[in-house]
Design an enzyme around this catalytic site. Structure first.
Site, mmCIF file in Angstrom:
data_model
loop_
_atom_site.group_PDB
_atom_site.id
_atom_site.type_symbol
_atom_site.label_atom_id
_atom_site.label_comp_id
_atom_site.label_asym_id
_atom_site.label_seq_id
_atom_site.Cartn_x
_atom_site.Cartn_y
_atom_site.Cartn_z
ATOM 1 N N LYS A 1 0.836 -1.226 0.000
ATOM 2 C CA LYS A 1 0.000 0.000 0.000
ATOM 3 C C LYS A 1 0.860 1.261 0.000
ATOM 4 O O LYS A 1 0.643 2.176 -0.784
ATOM 5 C CB LYS A 1 -0.921 0.026 1.239
ATOM 6 C CG LYS A 1 -1.875 -1.145 1.333
ATOM 7 C CD LYS A 1 -2.783 -1.033 2.536
ATOM 8 C CE LYS A 1 -2.089 -1.071 3.881
ATOM 9 N NZ LYS A 1 -1.373 -2.339 4.173
ATOM 10 N N ARG B 1 -9.908 1.180 7.976
ATOM 11 C CA ARG B 1 -9.475 -0.172 8.324
ATOM 12 C C ARG B 1 -10.581 -0.961 8.986
ATOM 13 O O ARG B 1 -10.383 -2.128 9.326
ATOM 14 C CB ARG B 1 -8.296 -0.069 9.292
ATOM 15 C CG ARG B 1 -6.984 -0.446 8.670
ATOM 16 C CD ARG B 1 -5.923 -0.167 9.689
ATOM 17 N NE ARG B 1 -4.796 -0.989 9.487
ATOM 18 C CZ ARG B 1 -3.649 -0.548 8.950
ATOM 19 N NH1 ARG B 1 -3.527 0.673 8.552
ATOM 20 N NH2 ARG B 1 -2.648 -1.364 8.816
ATOM 21 N N ARG C 1 -0.970 -9.116 13.057
ATOM 22 C CA ARG C 1 -1.451 -8.085 12.119
ATOM 23 C C ARG C 1 -2.257 -8.719 10.986
ATOM 24 O O ARG C 1 -3.259 -8.168 10.545
ATOM 25 C CB ARG C 1 -0.253 -7.325 11.532
ATOM 26 C CG ARG C 1 0.371 -6.347 12.513
ATOM 27 C CD ARG C 1 1.763 -5.943 12.088
ATOM 28 N NE ARG C 1 1.795 -5.111 10.904
ATOM 29 C CZ ARG C 1 2.897 -4.907 10.182
ATOM 30 N NH1 ARG C 1 4.033 -5.462 10.518
ATOM 31 N NH2 ARG C 1 2.842 -4.124 9.123
ATOM 32 N N ARG D 1 11.937 -6.123 5.533
ATOM 33 C CA ARG D 1 11.888 -4.658 5.384
ATOM 34 C C ARG D 1 12.863 -3.999 6.362
ATOM 35 O O ARG D 1 12.939 -4.375 7.530
ATOM 36 C CB ARG D 1 10.480 -4.137 5.663
ATOM 37 C CG ARG D 1 10.471 -2.617 5.808
ATOM 38 C CD ARG D 1 9.128 -1.992 5.776
ATOM 39 N NE ARG D 1 8.148 -2.594 6.643
ATOM 40 C CZ ARG D 1 6.837 -2.347 6.537
ATOM 41 N NH1 ARG D 1 6.391 -1.537 5.614
ATOM 42 N NH2 ARG D 1 5.984 -2.927 7.357
ATOM 43 N N ARG E 1 11.185 -2.280 11.782
ATOM 44 C CA ARG E 1 10.008 -1.805 12.515
ATOM 45 C C ARG E 1 9.653 -2.810 13.604
ATOM 46 O O ARG E 1 9.702 -4.007 13.386
ATOM 47 C CB ARG E 1 8.824 -1.659 11.544
ATOM 48 C CG ARG E 1 8.462 -0.225 11.245
ATOM 49 C CD ARG E 1 7.499 -0.098 10.098
ATOM 50 N NE ARG E 1 6.164 -0.664 10.345
ATOM 51 C CZ ARG E 1 5.119 -0.478 9.524
ATOM 52 N NH1 ARG E 1 5.268 0.243 8.428
ATOM 53 N NH2 ARG E 1 3.955 -1.027 9.785
HETATM 54 P P1 AP5 Z 1 4.793 -1.485 1.914
HETATM 55 O O1 AP5 Z 1 4.594 -0.728 0.651
HETATM 56 O O2 AP5 Z 1 5.289 -0.752 3.091
HETATM 57 O O3 AP5 Z 1 3.465 -2.282 2.270
HETATM 58 P P2 AP5 Z 1 2.232 -1.806 3.187
HETATM 59 O O4 AP5 Z 1 1.051 -2.558 2.705
HETATM 60 O O5 AP5 Z 1 2.153 -0.320 3.226
HETATM 61 O O6 AP5 Z 1 2.750 -2.408 4.563
HETATM 62 P P3 AP5 Z 1 2.702 -1.791 6.029
HETATM 63 O O7 AP5 Z 1 3.389 -2.830 6.856
HETATM 64 O O8 AP5 Z 1 3.269 -0.433 6.108
HETATM 65 O O9 AP5 Z 1 1.162 -1.735 6.226
HETATM 66 P P4 AP5 Z 1 0.303 -1.886 7.497
HETATM 67 O O10 AP5 Z 1 -1.047 -1.674 6.972
HETATM 68 O O11 AP5 Z 1 0.493 -3.112 8.285
HETATM 69 O O12 AP5 Z 1 0.938 -0.767 8.434
HETATM 70 P P5 AP5 Z 1 0.599 0.775 8.645
HETATM 71 O O13 AP5 Z 1 1.877 1.460 8.676
HETATM 72 O O14 AP5 Z 1 -0.482 1.239 7.760
HETATM 73 O O15 AP5 Z 1 5.770 -2.712 1.567
HETATM 74 C C1 AP5 Z 1 6.240 -3.600 2.562
HETATM 75 C C2 AP5 Z 1 7.616 -4.121 2.146
HETATM 76 O O16 AP5 Z 1 7.504 -4.853 0.940
HETATM 77 C C3 AP5 Z 1 8.634 -3.004 1.867
HETATM 78 O O17 AP5 Z 1 9.910 -3.410 2.255
HETATM 79 C C4 AP5 Z 1 8.579 -2.828 0.336
HETATM 80 O O18 AP5 Z 1 9.789 -2.364 -0.208
HETATM 81 C C5 AP5 Z 1 8.255 -4.233 -0.119
HETATM 82 N N1 AP5 Z 1 7.417 -4.289 -1.316
HETATM 83 C C6 AP5 Z 1 6.330 -3.522 -1.596
HETATM 84 N N2 AP5 Z 1 5.791 -3.870 -2.759
HETATM 85 C C7 AP5 Z 1 6.558 -4.899 -3.244
HETATM 86 C C8 AP5 Z 1 6.489 -5.696 -4.420
HETATM 87 N N3 AP5 Z 1 5.533 -5.522 -5.331
HETATM 88 N N4 AP5 Z 1 7.412 -6.665 -4.581
HETATM 89 C C9 AP5 Z 1 8.405 -6.862 -3.642
HETATM 90 N N5 AP5 Z 1 8.521 -6.128 -2.509
HETATM 91 C C10 AP5 Z 1 7.591 -5.163 -2.318
HETATM 92 O O19 AP5 Z 1 -0.032 0.732 10.121
HETATM 93 C C11 AP5 Z 1 0.752 0.365 11.232
HETATM 94 C C12 AP5 Z 1 -0.127 0.286 12.462
HETATM 95 O O20 AP5 Z 1 -0.727 1.576 12.730
HETATM 96 C C13 AP5 Z 1 -1.324 -0.671 12.410
HETATM 97 O O21 AP5 Z 1 -0.947 -2.002 12.692
HETATM 98 C C14 AP5 Z 1 -2.242 -0.066 13.474
HETATM 99 O O22 AP5 Z 1 -1.783 -0.370 14.763
HETATM 100 C C15 AP5 Z 1 -2.054 1.436 13.266
HETATM 101 N N6 AP5 Z 1 -3.010 2.000 12.283
HETATM 102 C C16 AP5 Z 1 -2.716 2.608 11.098
HETATM 103 N N7 AP5 Z 1 -3.848 3.005 10.492
HETATM 104 C C17 AP5 Z 1 -4.876 2.656 11.306
HETATM 105 C C18 AP5 Z 1 -6.291 2.776 11.210
HETATM 106 N N8 AP5 Z 1 -6.885 3.351 10.137
HETATM 107 N N9 AP5 Z 1 -7.043 2.299 12.225
HETATM 108 C C19 AP5 Z 1 -6.475 1.734 13.311
HETATM 109 N N10 AP5 Z 1 -5.141 1.572 13.461
HETATM 110 C C20 AP5 Z 1 -4.344 2.027 12.458
#
Ligand code: AP5
Length: 217
Positions: free
Chosen positions: A13, A88, A171, A127, A160
């Site tokens: 994402k 979410r 997660r 990552r 992280r």
């Molecule tokens: P990346 O692009 O970072 O993937 P992502 O889906 O954004 O992963 P996140 O781990 O950041 O998402 P998340 O939803 O768990 O965490 P968030 O920060 O939103 O890619 C991941 C890795 O893969 C990278 O190394 C990248 O280089 C690699 N990659 C990407 N695409 C690739 C491809 N095509 N091929 C190969 N490699 C690839 O949220 C964190 C926490 O915040 C949550 O757990 C929760 O506690 C809280 N939170 C955030 N938003 C809310 C909400 N709306 N409500 C409640 N709690 C929330």
């Protein structure tokens, strides 16, 4: 355009939201980044959110809705935005709909990135982020030139807290229970577009771009 990116942790994402924002000139709004920034700055919000994030649990809806309400009221959202990590829960999605309705706006498209579980674990456990400039590396798909140093600025790379094995599993379970039902919610209003997120970054982006008229693809 107003775009939402859905998908399990590690589905890409953040990577894809950044690319869409860059090519279309939209604002990239990542609730995860906002919460991590608040935690680093040790604000009240950051202190509240830290425990949930490190355990891989969701921060309560009430907190998240007020953050987004505040963010979307900014002038810089007028040209379009990509929401990464919000909504979410179905409750957050309903609140978002209401918020936009008040501004006589609505979402244009919701992409759901579909990625196999084994690949998610592989991506997240490999990552690494730069402590200094926040650049993202992946030891498998996009490794730094020197181990544990940012190729760009030389900063130290770190993992992280929520990318540790036990938290990744939680997660993914939280995603299935709380967030996956959003796919039916958005399919029901004709906004859902599923994307195969298993390919490399460029391939996934081409697929997304084929649905966006701001990119000549
Ligand atoms: P990346 O692009 O970072 O993937 P992502 O889906 O954004 O992963 P996140 O781990 O950041 O998402 P998340 O939803 O768990 O965490 P968030 O920060 O939103 O890619 C991941 C890795 O893969 C990278 O190394 C990248 O280089 C690699 N990659 C990407 N695409 C690739 C491809 N095509 N091929 C190969 N490699 C690839 O949220 C964190 C926490 O915040 C949550 O757990 C929760 O506690 C809280 N939170 C955030 N938003 C809310 C909400 N709306 N409500 C409640 N709690 C929330």
């Amino acid at each position: 355009m107003r775009i939402v990116l859905l998908g399990p942790p590690g589905s890409g994402k953040g990577t894809q939201a950044q690319a869409i924002a860059k090519y279309c000139g939209f604002l990239h709004i990542s609730t995860g980044d906002m919460l991590r920034e608040a935690a680093d700055q040790e604000t009240e919000l950051g202190r509240q959110a830290k425990g949930y994030m490190e355990a891989g649990e969701l921060v309560p809806d009430e907190t998240m809705i007020s953050i987004i309400e505040n963010r979307l009221s900014g002038e810089n959202c007028r040209g379009g935005f990509v929401l990464d990590g919000f909504p979410r829960t179905v409750n957050q999605a309903r609140e978002l709909e209401d918020l936009l309705k008040k501004k006589e706006r609505e979402l244009d498209i919701v992409f759901s990135l579909e990625v196999e579980s084994e690949r998610i674990v592989e991506r997240l456990s490999n990552r690494r982020l730069c402590r200094n400039c926040n650049r993202d590396y992946n030891l498998l798909s996009n490794p730094p030139e020197k181990e544990s140093r940012c190729t760009w600025c030389g900063g130290v790379l770190y993992q992280r807290e929520d990318d540790r094995a036990e938290t990744i599993t939680n997660r993914m379970q939280v995603y299935e229970a709380e967030t996956a039902p959003l796919k039916a919610f958005y399919a029901g209003v004709g906004l859902l577009q599923e994307i195969d997120g298993n390919g490399d970054v460029e391939k996934v982006f081409r697929d997304i771009a084929s649905h966006l008229n701001c990119i000549g693809a």
